[in-house]
Design a protein around this motif. Sequence first.
Motif, PDB file in Angstrom:
ATOM      1  N   GLU A 197     -10.186  16.552 -26.039  1.00  0.00           N
ATOM      2  CA  GLU A 197      -9.690  15.736 -25.232  1.00  0.00           C
ATOM      3  C   GLU A 197      -8.393  15.144 -23.984  1.00  0.00           C
ATOM      4  OE1 GLU A 197     -10.489  11.357 -27.194  1.00  0.00           O
ATOM      5  OE2 GLU A 197     -11.385  12.764 -28.787  1.00  0.00           O
ATOM      6  N   ALA A 198      -8.020  15.740 -24.894  1.00  0.00           N
ATOM      7  CA  ALA A 198      -6.385  15.854 -24.645  1.00  0.00           C
ATOM      8  C   ALA A 198      -5.736  17.200 -23.128  1.00  0.00           C
ATOM      9  CB  ALA A 198      -5.138  16.402 -25.378  1.00  0.00           C
ATOM     10  N   VAL A 199      -6.108  17.748 -23.451  1.00  0.00           N
ATOM     11  CA  VAL A 199      -6.680  18.232 -21.849  1.00  0.00           C
ATOM     12  C   VAL A 199      -7.745  17.962 -20.850  1.00  0.00           C
ATOM     13  CG1 VAL A 199      -7.675  20.617 -20.953  1.00  0.00           C
ATOM     14  CG2 VAL A 199      -6.644  20.762 -23.271  1.00  0.00           C
ATOM     15  N   ALA A 200      -8.319  16.996 -20.682  1.00  0.00           N
ATOM     16  CA  ALA A 200      -8.666  16.453 -20.060  1.00  0.00           C
ATOM     17  C   ALA A 200      -8.454  14.979 -19.281  1.00  0.00           C
ATOM     18  CB  ALA A 200     -10.811  16.083 -20.705  1.00  0.00           C
ATOM     19  N   ILE A 201      -7.121  14.498 -20.181  1.00  0.00           N
ATOM     20  CA  ILE A 201      -6.189  13.656 -19.869  1.00  0.00           C
ATOM     21  C   ILE A 201      -4.902  14.123 -18.915  1.00  0.00           C
ATOM     22  CG2 ILE A 201      -5.010  12.002 -20.378  1.00  0.00           C
ATOM     23  CD1 ILE A 201      -6.911  11.360 -23.138  1.00  0.00           C
ATOM     24  N   VAL A 202      -4.899  15.402 -19.376  1.00  0.00           N
ATOM     25  CA  VAL A 202      -3.536  15.952 -18.892  1.00  0.00           C
ATOM     26  C   VAL A 202      -3.853  16.160 -17.249  1.00  0.00           C
ATOM     27  CG1 VAL A 202      -2.348  17.655 -18.615  1.00  0.00           C
ATOM     28  CG2 VAL A 202      -2.648  16.367 -20.703  1.00  0.00           C
ATOM     29  N   ALA A 203      -5.500  17.072 -17.356  1.00  0.00           N
ATOM     30  CA  ALA A 203      -6.003  17.221 -16.160  1.00  0.00           C
ATOM     31  C   ALA A 203      -4.774  17.833 -15.671  1.00  0.00           C
ATOM     32  CB  ALA A 203      -6.153  15.939 -15.103  1.00  0.00           C
ATOM     33  N   GLY A 204      -4.201  19.179 -15.539  1.00  0.00           N
ATOM     34  CA  GLY A 204      -3.807  19.911 -15.033  1.00  0.00           C
ATOM     35  C   GLY A 204      -2.172  19.385 -14.450  1.00  0.00           C
ATOM     36  N   ARG A 205      -2.072  19.048 -14.687  1.00  0.00           N
ATOM     37  CA  ARG A 205      -0.933  17.938 -14.105  1.00  0.00           C
ATOM     38  C   ARG A 205       0.872  18.742 -15.125  1.00  0.00           C
ATOM     39  NH1 ARG A 205      -1.395  11.391 -15.510  1.00  0.00           N
ATOM     40  NH2 ARG A 205      -2.765  12.399 -16.441  1.00  0.00           N
ATOM     41  N   ALA A 206      -0.026  18.977 -16.293  1.00  0.00           N
ATOM     42  CA  ALA A 206       1.613  19.925 -17.718  1.00  0.00           C
ATOM     43  C   ALA A 206       1.222  20.918 -17.896  1.00  0.00           C
ATOM     44  CB  ALA A 206       2.276  18.886 -17.778  1.00  0.00           C
ATOM     45  N   VAL A 207       1.495  21.933 -17.817  1.00  0.00           N
ATOM     46  CA  VAL A 207       1.304  22.613 -19.274  1.00  0.00           C
ATOM     47  C   VAL A 207       1.382  22.000 -20.460  1.00  0.00           C
ATOM     48  CG1 VAL A 207       2.373  24.967 -21.047  1.00  0.00           C
ATOM     49  CG2 VAL A 207       2.255  23.935 -18.287  1.00  0.00           C
ATOM     50  N   THR A 208       0.029  22.791 -21.361  1.00  0.00           N
ATOM     51  CA  THR A 208      -0.673  22.738 -22.248  1.00  0.00           C
ATOM     52  C   THR A 208      -0.888  23.663 -23.643  1.00  0.00           C
ATOM     53  OG1 THR A 208      -2.623  22.510 -21.972  1.00  0.00           O
ATOM     54  CG2 THR A 208      -2.179  20.383 -21.644  1.00  0.00           C
ATOM     55  N   GLU A 209       0.369  23.130 -24.975  1.00  0.00           N
ATOM     56  CA  GLU A 209       0.356  23.932 -25.630  1.00  0.00           C
ATOM     57  C   GLU A 209      -0.558  23.290 -26.871  1.00  0.00           C
ATOM     58  OE1 GLU A 209       4.345  25.931 -28.468  1.00  0.00           O
ATOM     59  OE2 GLU A 209       4.398  24.757 -26.462  1.00  0.00           O
ATOM     60  N   ALA A 210      -0.966  23.933 -27.954  1.00  0.00           N
ATOM     61  CA  ALA A 210      -1.522  23.065 -29.057  1.00  0.00           C
ATOM     62  C   ALA A 210      -0.431  24.354 -30.100  1.00  0.00           C
ATOM     63  CB  ALA A 210      -3.481  23.920 -29.165  1.00  0.00           C
ATOM     64  N   SER A 211      -0.390  23.490 -30.933  1.00  0.00           N
ATOM     65  CA  SER A 211       0.700  23.873 -31.982  1.00  0.00           C
ATOM     66  C   SER A 211       0.138  23.132 -33.588  1.00  0.00           C
ATOM     67  CB  SER A 211       1.844  23.544 -31.932  1.00  0.00           C
ATOM     68  OG  SER A 211       3.157  24.085 -32.241  1.00  0.00           O
ATOM     69  N   GLY A 212       0.799  24.113 -34.441  1.00  0.00           N
ATOM     70  CA  GLY A 212       0.618  22.984 -36.023  1.00  0.00           C
ATOM     71  C   GLY A 212      -0.513  23.158 -36.471  1.00  0.00           C
ATOM     72  N   GLY A 213       0.080  24.341 -37.674  1.00  0.00           N
ATOM     73  CA  GLY A 213      -1.313  25.152 -39.296  1.00  0.00           C
ATOM     74  C   GLY A 213      -2.763  25.829 -38.209  1.00  0.00           C
ATOM     75  N   VAL A 214      -2.116  26.538 -36.905  1.00  0.00           N
ATOM     76  CA  VAL A 214      -3.515  26.988 -36.504  1.00  0.00           C
ATOM     77  C   VAL A 214      -3.251  28.355 -37.518  1.00  0.00           C
ATOM     78  CG1 VAL A 214      -3.723  28.940 -34.183  1.00  0.00           C
ATOM     79  CG2 VAL A 214      -2.543  26.666 -34.017  1.00  0.00           C
ATOM     80  N   ARG A 215      -4.541  28.766 -37.766  1.00  0.00           N
ATOM     81  CA  ARG A 215      -4.835  29.816 -38.636  1.00  0.00           C
ATOM     82  C   ARG A 215      -5.571  30.992 -37.239  1.00  0.00           C
ATOM     83  NH1 ARG A 215      -6.649  25.732 -41.910  1.00  0.00           N
ATOM     84  NH2 ARG A 215      -9.158  26.468 -41.253  1.00  0.00           N
ATOM     85  N   LEU A 216      -6.117  31.795 -38.726  1.00  0.00           N
ATOM     86  CA  LEU A 216      -6.678  33.231 -37.163  1.00  0.00           C
ATOM     87  C   LEU A 216      -8.092  32.519 -37.466  1.00  0.00           C
ATOM     88  CD1 LEU A 216      -6.857  35.688 -36.190  1.00  0.00           C
ATOM     89  CD2 LEU A 216      -7.150  36.986 -38.607  1.00  0.00           C
TER      90      LEU A 216
ATOM     91  N   GLY B 292     -10.034  28.428 -26.553  1.00  0.00           N
ATOM     92  CA  GLY B 292     -11.480  27.716 -26.024  1.00  0.00           C
ATOM     93  C   GLY B 292     -11.542  26.115 -25.183  1.00  0.00           C
ATOM     94  N   THR B 293     -10.284  24.997 -26.195  1.00  0.00           N
ATOM     95  CA  THR B 293     -10.348  23.473 -25.730  1.00  0.00           C
ATOM     96  C   THR B 293     -10.092  23.253 -24.351  1.00  0.00           C
ATOM     97  OG1 THR B 293      -7.870  23.341 -26.596  1.00  0.00           O
ATOM     98  CG2 THR B 293     -10.112  23.324 -28.006  1.00  0.00           C
ATOM     99  N   GLY B 294      -9.662  24.523 -23.061  1.00  0.00           N
ATOM    100  CA  GLY B 294      -8.468  24.480 -21.818  1.00  0.00           C
ATOM    101  C   GLY B 294      -7.114  24.855 -22.117  1.00  0.00           C
ATOM    102  N   VAL B 295      -6.488  24.401 -23.521  1.00  0.00           N
ATOM    103  CA  VAL B 295      -5.113  24.321 -23.553  1.00  0.00           C
ATOM    104  C   VAL B 295      -4.245  25.660 -22.935  1.00  0.00           C
ATOM    105  CG1 VAL B 295      -5.279  23.478 -25.908  1.00  0.00           C
ATOM    106  CG2 VAL B 295      -5.167  25.195 -25.672  1.00  0.00           C
ATOM    107  N   THR B 296      -3.454  25.542 -23.091  1.00  0.00           N
ATOM    108  CA  THR B 296      -2.420  26.815 -21.469  1.00  0.00           C
ATOM    109  C   THR B 296      -2.108  27.909 -22.413  1.00  0.00           C
ATOM    110  OG1 THR B 296      -1.399  25.222 -20.175  1.00  0.00           O
ATOM    111  CG2 THR B 296      -1.247  27.281 -19.944  1.00  0.00           C
ATOM    112  N   TYR B 297      -1.840  27.663 -24.249  1.00  0.00           N
ATOM    113  CA  TYR B 297      -0.661  28.340 -24.964  1.00  0.00           C
ATOM    114  C   TYR B 297      -1.030  27.545 -26.100  1.00  0.00           C
ATOM    115  CZ  TYR B 297       2.484  29.518 -21.082  1.00  0.00           C
ATOM    116  OH  TYR B 297       3.195  30.168 -19.557  1.00  0.00           O
ATOM    117  N   VAL B 298      -1.277  28.399 -27.777  1.00  0.00           N
ATOM    118  CA  VAL B 298      -1.447  28.421 -28.219  1.00  0.00           C
ATOM    119  C   VAL B 298      -0.390  28.941 -29.119  1.00  0.00           C
ATOM    120  CG1 VAL B 298      -1.878  27.951 -30.711  1.00  0.00           C
ATOM    121  CG2 VAL B 298      -4.340  28.755 -28.577  1.00  0.00           C
ATOM    122  N   SER B 299       0.898  28.133 -29.852  1.00  0.00           N
ATOM    123  CA  SER B 299       1.522  28.750 -30.577  1.00  0.00           C
ATOM    124  C   SER B 299       1.370  28.679 -31.806  1.00  0.00           C
ATOM    125  CB  SER B 299       3.218  28.136 -30.158  1.00  0.00           C
ATOM    126  OG  SER B 299       2.689  26.668 -30.449  1.00  0.00           O
TER     127      SER B 299
END
Length: 287
Positions: free
Chosen positions: A233-252, A260-267
Amino acid sequence: MPTTFHLAGFDLDPFVAATLAEDTVGPGGEAGDITAAAVIPHNARFRGTMAARDAVTVAGLPIAEAFFRALDPDVAIDRLVEDGESVTAGAVLLRIDGRARAMLTAERSALNTVQHLSGIATLTRTYVDAIAGTGATLLDTRKTLPGLRVLEKYATRMGGATNHRMGLWDAAMIKDNHVAVAGGVGEAVARAVRAGIERIIVEVDRLDQIEPALAAGATWLLLDNMGADMLGEAVAIVAGRAVTEASGGVRLDTIRAIAGTGVTYVSVGRLTQSAPAADIGLDLAIG
């Protein structure tokens, strides 16, 4: 042949000297490797191999060489792989032939460095492989050991990640505490814009924070602790207007769905914060 290893912000010779001094200079001025001096004949040679005991992605070999050369400038070193290569269990990384006292005094410092950096590179490679084909890029974080950031971030590059901020100086990152003190997301971003900062990263953990951050001038949104559906949903709202980064609690086990959600980066902070040391050893060559 001297070791050549250059990283911006890292000075190899003082690092080697300080690390060796930690092992060889006592608080009362005691100096030396008393075990090697007592047990090893002065003219003895050590011909050995540094090898991976598990499958690893290698990082730090040039630094290991520098430890050996610091104590025996005439040591012969044959490097069989390069940093960034992935090797199978049993692979020989270095062959060394030098004065035994010097090699054994330098051993722990060399191994500690290679084990730590290769551990980071190996874990990083696992995460990079997990998101292959998604279009997202893996980032590291500033969750590094004090004094070792440049080396640890080098190791993540060797594992295939891209470095995020190196410090507090290279981009603004507005997080929840900054927002709380500034009085809101929009006001915090506006102040960064007025300060002339070009790269303005804003942490948001709710969808309703996205438009105020973008309207104020954010160039990068750190989407914090959002599940895959909310990230989409967040990626759809941003709609390419900014870089997007998913962060926090990311596990293997969750990173591929996140990527796969379309974010630019995962930290992923655990790349440097929680990587186990790689199993790498130095053994006397037999025969």
